[in-house]
Design a protein around this motif. Structure first.
Motif, PDB file in Angstrom:
ATOM      1  N   ALA A  71      40.728 -78.080 -41.504  1.00 43.77           N
ATOM      2  CA  ALA A  71      40.433 -77.176 -40.401  1.00 43.77           C
ATOM      3  C   ALA A  71      41.042 -75.797 -40.639  1.00 43.77           C
ATOM      4  CB  ALA A  71      40.932 -77.761 -39.093  1.00 43.77           C
ATOM      5  N   ARG A  72      41.397 -75.512 -41.882  1.00 42.95           N
ATOM      6  CA  ARG A  72      41.892 -74.185 -42.305  1.00 42.95           C
ATOM      7  C   ARG A  72      43.214 -73.823 -41.643  1.00 42.95           C
ATOM      8  NH1 ARG A  72      38.671 -70.081 -40.963  1.00 42.95           N
ATOM      9  NH2 ARG A  72      37.721 -71.187 -39.216  1.00 42.95           N
ATOM     10  N   GLY A  73      43.934 -74.817 -41.124  1.00 42.51           N
ATOM     11  CA  GLY A  73      45.263 -74.567 -40.579  1.00 42.51           C
ATOM     12  C   GLY A  73      45.277 -73.751 -39.301  1.00 42.51           C
ATOM     13  N   GLU A  74      44.152 -73.642 -38.624  1.00 41.42           N
ATOM     14  CA  GLU A  74      44.085 -72.815 -37.416  1.00 41.42           C
ATOM     15  C   GLU A  74      44.574 -73.590 -36.197  1.00 41.42           C
ATOM     16  OE1 GLU A  74      40.426 -69.823 -38.598  1.00 41.42           O
ATOM     17  OE2 GLU A  74      40.001 -71.630 -37.433  1.00 41.42           O
ATOM     18  N   SER A  75      45.248 -72.891 -35.312  1.00 40.03           N
ATOM     19  CA  SER A  75      45.863 -73.544 -34.157  1.00 40.03           C
ATOM     20  C   SER A  75      45.326 -73.046 -32.824  1.00 40.03           C
ATOM     21  CB  SER A  75      47.388 -73.332 -34.198  1.00 40.03           C
ATOM     22  OG  SER A  75      47.704 -71.954 -34.255  1.00 40.03           O
ATOM     23  N   ASP A  76      44.138 -72.448 -32.819  1.00 43.87           N
ATOM     24  CA  ASP A  76      43.577 -71.902 -31.588  1.00 43.87           C
ATOM     25  C   ASP A  76      42.423 -72.717 -31.028  1.00 43.87           C
ATOM     26  OD1 ASP A  76      45.383 -69.811 -31.574  1.00 43.87           O
ATOM     27  OD2 ASP A  76      44.091 -68.497 -32.753  1.00 43.87           O
ATOM     28  N   ALA A  77      42.215 -73.906 -31.555  1.00 43.38           N
ATOM     29  CA  ALA A  77      41.168 -74.789 -31.028  1.00 43.38           C
ATOM     30  C   ALA A  77      41.408 -76.188 -31.574  1.00 43.38           C
ATOM     31  CB  ALA A  77      39.774 -74.295 -31.418  1.00 43.38           C
ATOM     32  N   GLY A  78      40.858 -77.192 -30.885  1.00 45.39           N
ATOM     33  CA  GLY A  78      40.998 -78.556 -31.342  1.00 45.39           C
ATOM     34  C   GLY A  78      40.035 -78.890 -32.461  1.00 45.39           C
TER      35      GLY A  78
ATOM     36  N   ARG B 197      42.644 -82.201 -29.373  1.00 42.50           N
ATOM     37  CA  ARG B 197      42.494 -82.168 -27.933  1.00 42.50           C
ATOM     38  C   ARG B 197      42.922 -83.516 -27.363  1.00 42.50           C
ATOM     39  NH1 ARG B 197      37.359 -81.988 -26.188  1.00 42.50           N
ATOM     40  NH2 ARG B 197      37.907 -80.808 -24.335  1.00 42.50           N
ATOM     41  N   ASP B 198      43.159 -83.557 -26.056  1.00 41.66           N
ATOM     42  CA  ASP B 198      43.461 -84.814 -25.355  1.00 41.66           C
ATOM     43  C   ASP B 198      44.695 -85.506 -25.934  1.00 41.66           C
ATOM     44  OD1 ASP B 198      40.944 -84.430 -23.994  1.00 41.66           O
ATOM     45  OD2 ASP B 198      39.955 -85.286 -25.752  1.00 41.66           O
ATOM     46  N   SER B 199      45.717 -84.732 -26.279  1.00 36.17           N
ATOM     47  CA  SER B 199      46.888 -85.319 -26.932  1.00 36.17           C
ATOM     48  C   SER B 199      47.587 -86.394 -26.087  1.00 36.17           C
ATOM     49  CB  SER B 199      47.876 -84.223 -27.340  1.00 36.17           C
ATOM     50  OG  SER B 199      48.308 -83.485 -26.220  1.00 36.17           O
ATOM     51  N   PRO B 200      47.664 -86.273 -24.741  1.00 41.02           N
ATOM     52  CA  PRO B 200      48.276 -87.381 -23.988  1.00 41.02           C
ATOM     53  C   PRO B 200      47.512 -88.690 -24.154  1.00 41.02           C
ATOM     54  CG  PRO B 200      48.197 -85.398 -22.640  1.00 41.02           C
ATOM     55  CD  PRO B 200      47.358 -85.124 -23.843  1.00 41.02           C
ATOM     56  N   SER B 201      46.187 -88.615 -24.174  1.00 43.15           N
ATOM     57  CA  SER B 201      45.378 -89.812 -24.373  1.00 43.15           C
ATOM     58  C   SER B 201      45.550 -90.346 -25.791  1.00 43.15           C
ATOM     59  CB  SER B 201      43.910 -89.504 -24.097  1.00 43.15           C
ATOM     60  OG  SER B 201      43.094 -90.639 -24.313  1.00 43.15           O
ATOM     61  N   LEU B 202      45.578 -89.457 -26.780  1.00 43.41           N
ATOM     62  CA  LEU B 202      45.784 -89.887 -28.170  1.00 43.41           C
ATOM     63  C   LEU B 202      47.124 -90.590 -28.330  1.00 43.41           C
ATOM     64  CD1 LEU B 202      44.455 -86.770 -30.138  1.00 43.41           C
ATOM     65  CD2 LEU B 202      43.310 -88.973 -29.818  1.00 43.41           C
TER      66      LEU B 202
ATOM     67  N   VAL C  78      47.636 -90.557 -35.397  1.00 42.07           N
ATOM     68  CA  VAL C  78      46.969 -89.261 -35.496  1.00 42.07           C
ATOM     69  C   VAL C  78      48.007 -88.213 -35.863  1.00 42.07           C
ATOM     70  CG1 VAL C  78      45.634 -87.490 -34.294  1.00 42.07           C
ATOM     71  CG2 VAL C  78      45.225 -89.915 -33.779  1.00 42.07           C
ATOM     72  N   TYR C  79      47.738 -87.470 -36.927  1.00 43.21           N
ATOM     73  CA  TYR C  79      48.607 -86.386 -37.383  1.00 43.21           C
ATOM     74  C   TYR C  79      47.877 -85.064 -37.190  1.00 43.21           C
ATOM     75  CZ  TYR C  79      51.480 -89.909 -39.717  1.00 43.21           C
ATOM     76  OH  TYR C  79      52.286 -90.983 -39.992  1.00 43.21           O
ATOM     77  N   ALA C  80      48.573 -84.079 -36.635  1.00 47.55           N
ATOM     78  CA  ALA C  80      47.949 -82.788 -36.378  1.00 47.55           C
ATOM     79  C   ALA C  80      49.004 -81.692 -36.396  1.00 47.55           C
ATOM     80  CB  ALA C  80      47.228 -82.802 -35.036  1.00 47.55           C
ATOM     81  N   ARG C  81      48.522 -80.464 -36.439  1.00 51.84           N
ATOM     82  CA  ARG C  81      49.437 -79.321 -36.413  1.00 51.84           C
ATOM     83  C   ARG C  81      50.011 -79.110 -35.016  1.00 51.84           C
ATOM     84  NH1 ARG C  81      48.346 -73.517 -39.303  1.00 51.84           N
ATOM     85  NH2 ARG C  81      50.276 -72.501 -38.627  1.00 51.84           N
ATOM     86  N   ALA C  82      49.183 -79.295 -34.011  1.00 47.14           N
ATOM     87  CA  ALA C  82      49.616 -79.092 -32.622  1.00 47.14           C
ATOM     88  C   ALA C  82      48.506 -79.596 -31.709  1.00 47.14           C
ATOM     89  CB  ALA C  82      49.914 -77.618 -32.359  1.00 47.14           C
ATOM     90  N   ALA C  83      48.670 -79.375 -30.419  1.00 46.09           N
ATOM     91  CA  ALA C  83      47.639 -79.723 -29.433  1.00 46.09           C
ATOM     92  C   ALA C  83      47.029 -78.444 -28.873  1.00 46.09           C
ATOM     93  CB  ALA C  83      48.240 -80.555 -28.311  1.00 46.09           C
ATOM     94  N   HIS C  84      45.723 -78.497 -28.596  1.00 47.80           N
ATOM     95  CA  HIS C  84      45.036 -77.350 -27.988  1.00 47.80           C
ATOM     96  C   HIS C  84      43.828 -77.868 -27.229  1.00 47.80           C
ATOM     97  CE1 HIS C  84      43.309 -73.394 -27.375  1.00 47.80           C
ATOM     98  NE2 HIS C  84      44.381 -72.855 -27.924  1.00 47.80           N
ATOM     99  N   ALA C  85      43.611 -77.333 -26.020  1.00 46.41           N
ATOM    100  CA  ALA C  85      42.547 -77.847 -25.159  1.00 46.41           C
ATOM    101  C   ALA C  85      41.159 -77.352 -25.534  1.00 46.41           C
ATOM    102  CB  ALA C  85      42.832 -77.474 -23.695  1.00 46.41           C
ATOM    103  N   ALA C  86      41.047 -76.244 -26.276  1.00 46.11           N
ATOM    104  CA  ALA C  86      39.732 -75.672 -26.577  1.00 46.11           C
ATOM    105  C   ALA C  86      38.967 -76.555 -27.557  1.00 46.11           C
ATOM    106  CB  ALA C  86      39.890 -74.268 -27.153  1.00 46.11           C
ATOM    107  N   THR C  87      37.648 -76.568 -27.426  1.00 46.59           N
ATOM    108  CA  THR C  87      36.815 -77.335 -28.347  1.00 46.59           C
ATOM    109  C   THR C  87      36.709 -76.626 -29.684  1.00 46.59           C
ATOM    110  OG1 THR C  87      34.796 -76.249 -27.582  1.00 46.59           O
ATOM    111  CG2 THR C  87      35.476 -78.263 -26.436  1.00 46.59           C
ATOM    112  N   LEU C  88      36.291 -77.366 -30.700  1.00 43.91           N
ATOM    113  CA  LEU C  88      36.235 -76.800 -32.054  1.00 43.91           C
ATOM    114  C   LEU C  88      35.240 -75.657 -32.169  1.00 43.91           C
ATOM    115  CD1 LEU C  88      33.466 -77.890 -33.769  1.00 43.91           C
ATOM    116  CD2 LEU C  88      34.679 -80.041 -33.464  1.00 43.91           C
TER     117      LEU C  88
END
Length: 266
Positions: free
Chosen positions: A92-99, A124-129, A136-146
């Motif tokens: 995902a190119r290391g971007e943190s402004d969308a899920g 997205r949906d990190s509490p559910s994940l 699941v491994y990720a850089r961070a959580a973000h609510a915006a869609t891809l």
């Protein structure tokens, strides 16, 4: 398809030892991102082991989106083609402004038998994940869609996740400290070295906890090897001990890798 990719991989050529120089040591590569950000586990205490099934996102181009997103886009094709014991690895190119993935698709991956998800972007949906048993491994959580930044272009091809080249069929291993990728052909070698190293570190930790100096323990000195072997022989068989040669249990490409454990149950 990663099972097809693994089956199609040619065997290594047979060469005379005298005709080729000694190869440098081979090491697993830790998945990381540049700077201080890291790919982290959403829910602590989980372990992951599986084969890489890759997915690549590219920057958004609105003029091409209708054509490339028609029907089942690459993200959905990747999810619906996951095989048991595969890890969805996302570039995902290391971007943190969308899920890059949310709980519905993650649940679908889980129900298909996936071993985990690794993305160098956000989720997205990190509490559910965090409530799922799927690592699941990720850089961070973000609510915006891809679609805010990117769209999925293709799947099951070489990608660069968090700056690391990941090939379809590579082994992906993860715990609380992060995820690693290594060629499946090195599984036996890395597993046996890892088992030995973990035994030595357990011995050192026990001795240091009793008040000993780290000298000769953090890097086991020759004069303490005999003591270490006695200590190891007196312990109960560890839960992580392999019950038979890996080559027998995992022929050629080490199938059914989820049955392989290189760590104790805790």
């Amino acid at each position: 398809v990663s099972s097809a990719v693994r089956a199609a991989a040619p065997p290594p050529p047979v060469v005379e030892a005298s005709s080729t120089p000694a190869a440098p040591p081979r090491e697993a590569v830790h998945i990381h991102v540049s700077g201080t950000a890291t790919v982290v586990l959403i829910k602590e205490g989980q372990r992951m082991l599986g084969y890489a099934h890759t997915l690549r996102y590219v920057p958004m181009r609105e003029d091409l989106q209708p054509q490339l997103a028609a029907g089942q886009n690459a993200q959905r094709r990747a999810i619906e083609s996951l095989a048991p014991d595969e890890v969805l690895v996302i570039e995902a190119r290391g971007e943190s402004d969308a899920g890059t993935i949310g709980d519905i698709l993650a649940m679908r991956a889980h129900r298909r038998g996936a071993a985990g998800v690794v993305t160098d972007g956000c989720v997205r949906d990190s509490p559910s994940l965090a409530r799922m048993s799927l690592p699941v491994y990720a850089r961070a959580a973000h609510a915006a869609t891809l679609g805010r930044l990117r769209f999925p272009l293709d799947t099951n091809l070489p990608i660069a996740c968090a700056g690391v080249l990941v090939m379809p069929g590579d082994l992906v291993v993860g715990d609380d400290e992060g995820a690693m990728v290594l060629p499946a052909a090195l599984a036996e070698e890395v597993a046996r070295d890892a088992l030995e190293q973990e035994e030595r570190e357990a011995f050192a930790l026990e001795r240091v906890a009793e008040g000993e100096s780290i000298v000769g323990l953090d890097r086991l000195a020759d004069h303490r090897v005999a003591e270490f072997e006695v200590w190891r022989a007196q312990r109960e068989p560890p839960a992580r001990e392999l019950d038979g040669p890996l080559r027998r249990r995992f022929p050629r490409r080490y199938r059914h890798c989820r049955r392989w454990r290189i760590w104790p149950d805790r």
